[in-house]
Scaffold this motif. Structure first.
Motif: not given
Length: 70
Positions: A3-18, A47-50, A60-64
């Motif tokens: 699995c990939i464990a990410s930190g905060p990720v910018w998404r287009p809906l962020i401004p409309s939900t916070m 990489m994990l799919a390759s 668990t790969i952390t992307v933080t």
């Protein structure tokens, strides 16, 4: 299973939900001082799919941006 464990990720809906003040601070408490862009998460998934990851199992790969996950 991997699995990939990410930190905060910018998404287009962020401004409309916070509230605006939360949007302005989103991701600032991480080492790089900003949220990740979705494209920055793609490399570990690719990489994990390759075939190069054929012997990786249970990882668990952390992307933080360097913030430890606990």
């Amino acid at each position: 299973m991997n699995c990939i464990a990410s930190g905060p990720v910018w998404r287009p809906l962020i401004p409309s939900t916070m509230p605006e003040e939360d949007v302005a601070e989103f991701g600032k408490d991480y080492p790089l001082g900003r949220p990740a862009q979705p494209a920055e998460l793609a490399p570990p998934y690719v990489m994990l799919a390759s075939d190069d990851a054929s012997y990786i199992s249970g990882a668990t790969i952390t992307v933080t941006s360097g913030k430890p996950m606990m």
